[in-house]
Design a protein around this motif. Structure first.
Motif, PDB file in Angstrom:
ATOM      1  N   ALA A 281      31.894  50.960  28.804  1.00  0.00           N
ATOM      2  CA  ALA A 281      32.388  52.546  29.904  1.00  0.00           C
ATOM      3  C   ALA A 281      34.476  53.230  29.332  1.00  0.00           C
ATOM      4  CB  ALA A 281      33.036  51.526  31.406  1.00  0.00           C
ATOM      5  N   VAL A 283      36.372  54.892  29.989  1.00  0.00           N
ATOM      6  CA  VAL A 283      38.142  54.482  31.050  1.00  0.00           C
ATOM      7  C   VAL A 283      38.480  52.933  31.226  1.00  0.00           C
ATOM      8  CG1 VAL A 283      36.908  54.083  33.308  1.00  0.00           C
ATOM      9  CG2 VAL A 283      38.858  55.161  33.618  1.00  0.00           C
ATOM     10  N   CYS A 284      37.802  52.460  30.383  1.00  0.00           N
ATOM     11  CA  CYS A 284      38.257  50.815  30.672  1.00  0.00           C
ATOM     12  C   CYS A 284      39.161  50.522  29.630  1.00  0.00           C
ATOM     13  CB  CYS A 284      37.627  49.523  30.597  1.00  0.00           C
ATOM     14  SG  CYS A 284      36.237  49.628  31.657  1.00  0.00           S
ATOM     15  N   SER A 293      38.475  45.651  34.668  1.00  0.00           N
ATOM     16  CA  SER A 293      37.671  44.985  34.002  1.00  0.00           C
ATOM     17  C   SER A 293      37.112  43.136  33.662  1.00  0.00           C
ATOM     18  CB  SER A 293      37.045  45.757  32.702  1.00  0.00           C
ATOM     19  OG  SER A 293      36.109  45.421  32.337  1.00  0.00           O
ATOM     20  N   VAL A 294      38.354  43.556  33.012  1.00  0.00           N
ATOM     21  CA  VAL A 294      38.814  41.648  32.159  1.00  0.00           C
ATOM     22  C   VAL A 294      38.750  41.423  33.694  1.00  0.00           C
ATOM     23  CG1 VAL A 294      40.792  40.297  31.694  1.00  0.00           C
ATOM     24  CG2 VAL A 294      40.208  42.463  30.954  1.00  0.00           C
ATOM     25  N   GLY A 296      36.265  40.946  36.044  1.00  0.00           N
ATOM     26  CA  GLY A 296      35.604  40.891  36.338  1.00  0.00           C
ATOM     27  C   GLY A 296      35.116  42.273  37.264  1.00  0.00           C
ATOM     28  N   ASN A 297      35.363  43.486  37.320  1.00  0.00           N
ATOM     29  CA  ASN A 297      35.061  44.136  38.429  1.00  0.00           C
ATOM     30  C   ASN A 297      34.872  45.816  37.950  1.00  0.00           C
ATOM     31  OD1 ASN A 297      36.816  42.360  41.079  1.00  0.00           O
ATOM     32  ND2 ASN A 297      38.427  43.187  40.025  1.00  0.00           N
ATOM     33  N   ARG A 298      34.695  46.039  38.944  1.00  0.00           N
ATOM     34  CA  ARG A 298      33.722  47.890  37.886  1.00  0.00           C
ATOM     35  C   ARG A 298      35.457  48.372  37.511  1.00  0.00           C
ATOM     36  NH1 ARG A 298      30.165  50.879  41.060  1.00  0.00           N
ATOM     37  NH2 ARG A 298      31.566  52.960  40.928  1.00  0.00           N
ATOM     38  N   GLY A 299      35.405  49.134  36.332  1.00  0.00           N
ATOM     39  CA  GLY A 299      36.846  49.165  35.588  1.00  0.00           C
ATOM     40  C   GLY A 299      37.497  50.833  35.543  1.00  0.00           C
ATOM     41  N   GLU A 300      37.525  51.008  37.360  1.00  0.00           N
ATOM     42  CA  GLU A 300      38.358  51.592  37.660  1.00  0.00           C
ATOM     43  C   GLU A 300      40.131  52.252  37.663  1.00  0.00           C
ATOM     44  OE1 GLU A 300      36.580  52.052  41.403  1.00  0.00           O
ATOM     45  OE2 GLU A 300      35.394  52.879  41.321  1.00  0.00           O
ATOM     46  N   GLU A 453      31.667  60.301  31.407  1.00  0.00           N
ATOM     47  CA  GLU A 453      32.139  58.976  32.006  1.00  0.00           C
ATOM     48  C   GLU A 453      32.990  58.806  33.104  1.00  0.00           C
ATOM     49  OE1 GLU A 453      32.111  55.951  30.396  1.00  0.00           O
ATOM     50  OE2 GLU A 453      30.679  56.700  28.773  1.00  0.00           O
ATOM     51  N   CYS A 455      34.929  58.010  36.211  1.00  0.00           N
ATOM     52  CA  CYS A 455      34.379  56.706  36.794  1.00  0.00           C
ATOM     53  C   CYS A 455      34.249  57.412  38.900  1.00  0.00           C
ATOM     54  CB  CYS A 455      35.646  55.829  36.542  1.00  0.00           C
ATOM     55  SG  CYS A 455      37.008  56.140  37.677  1.00  0.00           S
TER      56      CYS A 455
ATOM     57  N   GLU B  29      35.841  35.619  38.245  1.00  0.00           N
ATOM     58  CA  GLU B  29      36.076  36.882  37.332  1.00  0.00           C
ATOM     59  C   GLU B  29      35.359  36.920  35.860  1.00  0.00           C
ATOM     60  OE1 GLU B  29      40.663  35.794  35.591  1.00  0.00           O
ATOM     61  OE2 GLU B  29      39.487  36.228  33.458  1.00  0.00           O
ATOM     62  N   ILE B  32      31.538  39.618  34.291  1.00  0.00           N
ATOM     63  CA  ILE B  32      30.704  40.647  33.318  1.00  0.00           C
ATOM     64  C   ILE B  32      30.164  39.606  32.402  1.00  0.00           C
ATOM     65  CG2 ILE B  32      31.922  42.514  31.755  1.00  0.00           C
ATOM     66  CD1 ILE B  32      33.267  43.632  34.143  1.00  0.00           C
ATOM     67  N   PHE B  70      28.316  50.183  37.557  1.00  0.00           N
ATOM     68  CA  PHE B  70      29.198  51.157  36.572  1.00  0.00           C
ATOM     69  C   PHE B  70      29.392  50.885  35.026  1.00  0.00           C
ATOM     70  CE2 PHE B  70      33.552  51.515  34.570  1.00  0.00           C
ATOM     71  CZ  PHE B  70      34.273  51.807  35.998  1.00  0.00           C
ATOM     72  N   TYR B  71      28.289  49.727  34.622  1.00  0.00           N
ATOM     73  CA  TYR B  71      28.845  50.128  33.278  1.00  0.00           C
ATOM     74  C   TYR B  71      27.599  50.161  32.554  1.00  0.00           C
ATOM     75  CZ  TYR B  71      32.764  47.279  34.218  1.00  0.00           C
ATOM     76  OH  TYR B  71      34.389  46.890  34.337  1.00  0.00           O
TER      77      TYR B  71
END
Lengths: 597, 168
Positions: A281, A283-284, A293-294, A296-300, A453, A455, B29, B32, B70-71
């Protein structure tokens, strides 16, 4: 350990590996052992030499001979001639295109002559999978010095005085970023290395991680010491398997040597690093999105402030630094702020790595002092345009940047000057384009990227990039109107001012900058329904190849707009003004004389 | 619904996945990383596998789906044995990678994103893989091929087909 008289360095970067450089390593080992030279001559797989267009590269030390485009079949000759008989293999030397001279030494090549390597200092010089080689080149000395001689405040002071600014594109002072994070009171802090190199056309971070992973680990530990963190995280693209593997090896070795872990250099400072994989992604690369993202979520992305320096990973103060930025840290601590700030321009200190690609002769990674001109990079280092064609523009800053034309070839490059001409430094991708590239099509390419790309969190970016892409698509198909240009301008301005994060705020740049410098190309597409570069398919016309046409009149008979002229048994010609590109003539011709666009 | 858990070796794969989740302390966490592992084991992430992960981590399936969708690295469709990733980075673009993509698409008879009916190939466009010096670039599974022209396409496909023939 035996002392070896000669080292054969084989490039183990992604580029050369894809051209069988690992097989070359194995063949060398085999050939040397067959000849009984295994003890005297070592074979080392190094990081990227930077001259990717000439790979695979093999360098012989200490003779300082640089072989290019080596294939596994050349190994026997190099061993037989060079290693055993001491004769250079002439046919594998690099030949400079302008002078036609064969150059054995890399420092004589114009590709390397103007370079000044700080971030890439060890790439191509050491075996990235052996910590001892890094240590032999002053590795971990800066960390030792800082931990035993400097207070964290002193480290920050040096970083601030050096003038180092973020190399990921933002250009924010690294020392200041560290200071802000240090000042935030918290029980736990984090250092994150941003290795989510998503800018299409930039590969310096990958090369540093593959060629010199320890320089990044050492810098992260230094940052940890400066801000008061005990934990570091490297967020890296899953698309970089080789870099991930080398980092894993490097982290394990550093732990084994006590350079990561508890009580480093017998001080009270403890620091460890783990790797987190991205999942594709773009946007990350934005720091707040990266942190999500780190986690563990959607990288918004989220709104700033709060900045990560105040509230980042796990809601704790976090420093996020890019790979190339970190690669500069250890030399600054060792050689001092004054040394670093003596290089570069008034506001941009040090060097910058550029990934030179596209229509240029010498493709690869180049590191030059800030303030070098584009002309020097493209013509002196890059060796000019492929096939002697005409230079048209260079795109810097990827999807966030703009084009630079011949007008600005002599502008010294730094953060400020690039912004002033409507582009930006970005991460350092430099795509060179020639007369065959259509600038409207290039703008469309970048918008297709950003709209995909995006988000989707904020409306200006989600809808704005999509609409801009659609308008550009329309123009490249010859269906645009003058009103579309006005729409592009207003929409571009709105998105720039109202998008949530850097991705959206910079997404209109490729359009605005091509509109500024190549307005005539937009006009040609809209008013004349013509693509001057001949790149837009829908606007390209059918042609008849004279040599193949026998004058059977089949094409002229099927043409619905009667735009093909020519008497029977004579060559036929298509009137491009009238042609509607239906393709009927192409299908009708039995002699493959009609050229499809 | 595909029955991914009734496939051959599914039990062993699940055991490996379970152990990996345990290693991560079943932390949210690590989602992913866990999805990376699951995709590595099963090849793709169909809804029942997403559900399985959500139950193991005790988080809503919607969250797992949110992350998977998303990814771009995660796939919810079954992929061919070989994924042909055609790089769509700028350097490859200006060196004419579009033609290479069309050629693959024509010869395999699938659109980008699709898989061949024999389950051998999936054709995908991929973001810059950072091998710009070799543009245009194609990556088949983990192997990178540089300076690919339309003339190389047929050979690449037949090489992989032949490899398959000799494997089975």
């Amino acid at each position: 350990m035996t002392t070896q008289r000669t080292h054969i360095m084989v490039c183990g970067g992604t580029g050369c590996v894809s051209a069988d450089s690992l097989e070359i390593v194995e063949k060398f080992k085999g050939a040397l052992s067959d000849a009984g030279y295994s003890d005297e001559v070592g074979v080392i797989k190094t990081g990227c030499f930077g001259f990717c267009g000439q790979g695979p590269i093999v360098k012989i030390h200490p003779d300082n001979v640089f072989y290019v485009k080596v294939s596994p079949d050349d190994v026997a000759e190099i061993v037989g001639e060079h290693i055993i008989k001491g004769r250079t293999v002439q046919r594998l030397l690099y030949q400079e295109p302008e002078t036609q001279k064969k150059l054995p030494k890399h420092d004589e090549m114009s590709f390397y002559k103007k370079q000044y390597r700080i971030a890439l200092r060890n790439c191509g010089l050491i075996n990235p999978e052996d910590i001892n080689e890094y240590i032999a080149f002053n590795g971990y000395e800066a960390l030792g010095k800082a931990l035993t001689e400097y207070t964290p405040d002193k480290v920050i002071e040096i970083m601030k005085a050096s003038g180092l600014r973020g190399r990921g594109g933002g250009g924010f002072s690294t020392g200041l970023k560290w200071e802000l994070t240090r000042k935030t009171v918290s029980d736990q802090k984090y250092v994150i290395c941003n290795a989510d190199e998503g800018d299409p056309g930039a590969f310096m971070d990958r090369s540093i991680l593959e060629g010199d992973p320890h320089s990044v680990l050492e810098a992260m530990a230094l940052a940890g010491y400066a801000i008061g963190a005990q934990e570091g995280i490297i967020y890296i693209r899953a698309e970089y398997p080789l870099a991930i593997k080398r980092l894993e090896v490097a982290i394990a070795q550093a732990r084994e040597y006590g350079l990561l872990g508890k009580q480093i250099f017998e001080t009270n400072f403890s620091f460890d690093i783990k790797i987190k994989l991205g999942a594709g992604a773009f946007v990350c690369g934005e720091e707040t999105a990266l942190i999500h993202s780190v986690e563990g979520n959607r990288g918004e992305p989220t709104k700033k402030p709060p900045y990560p320096a105040v509230e980042g990973y796990n809601r704790k103060p976090t420093v996020v630094n890019n790979v190339e930025t970190l690669a500069n840290v250890a030399p600054i601590i060792l050689k001092g702020a004054e040394w670093f700030s003596s290089i570069g321009t008034e506001k941009s200190k040090g060097t910058k790595v550029f990934a030179l690609a596209g229509k240029v002769n010498n493709v690869g990674l180049v590191e030059v002092p800030m303030g070098t001109t584009l002309r020097e990079i493209i013509y002196d280092i890059g060796g000019g345009i492929i096939g002697g064609k005409k230079f048209k523009a260079v795109q810097t800053g990827g999807p966030s940047g703009g084009v630079i034309t011949t007008l600005d070839l002599d502008t010294p490059i730094d953060y400020e000057s690039l912004r002033a001409i409507g582009s930006m430094m970005g991460s350092g991708g430099m795509i060179v384009m020639d007369e065959d590239d259509c600038m409207v099509n290039i703008a469309k390419f970048y918008l297709e990227f950003t709209q995909d790309e995006s988000c989707g969190k904020c409306t200006p970016c989600r809808l704005g990039t999509k609409r801009m892409f659609e308008i550009l698509d329309k123009i490249t198909k010859g269906e645009g109107t003058m009103d579309d240009i006005t729409k592009l301008r207003t929409l571009g301005k709105t998105v720039k001012e109202s998008a949530l994060c850097g991705l959206g705020q910079t997404a209109p740049n490729p359009i605005l900058s091509t509109l500024e410098y190549f307005y005539d190309e937009y006009l040609a597409h809209i008013q004349d329904k013509r693509c001057p570069a001949g790149a837009c398919k829908a606007l390209a016309k059918y042609k008849i190849i004279e040599e193949k046409c026998i004058g059977c009149t089949a094409c002229a008979r099927v043409c619905p707009v009667s735009c093909i002229s020519g008497a029977p048994k004579q060559k036929h010609v298509i009137d491009e003004e009238k042609c509607i590109a239906c393709g009927a003539c192409y299908t009708a011709c039995k002699f493959q004389a009609v050229l499809r666009p | 619904m595909s029955d991914i858990f009734s496939l051959e070796h599914a039990d062993e794969k699940l055991k490996v996945l379970d152990a990996f989740i345990k290693e991560q302390n079943a932390e949210e966490e690590a989602l992913i990383s866990i999805l990376h592992k699951a995709q590595e084991l099963f090849g793709y992430l169909p809804s029942e596998l997403q559900l399985y992960v959500s139950r193991k981590l005790n988080i809503p399936a919607a969250k797992v789906y949110g992350v998977v969708s998303f990814y771009s690295y995660f796939s919810q469709e079954k992929r061919g044995k070989y994924t042909i990733n055609v790089c769509m980075g700028t350097a490859c673009f200006v060196k004419g990678v579009e033609k290479v993509m069309h050629e693959f698409s024509d010869q395999l008879g699938v659109k980008p994103g699709g898989s061949t009916s024999d389950g051998l190939f999936t054709l995908k466009d991929v973001r810059c893989i950072g091998a710009c010096g070799l543009a245009p670039v194609v990556m088949i599974n983990d192997k990178v091929f540089g300076h690919v022209t339309t003339h190389d396409v047929a050979r690449l496909i037949s090489d992989y087909r032949a490899q398959e023939g000799s494997d089975s």
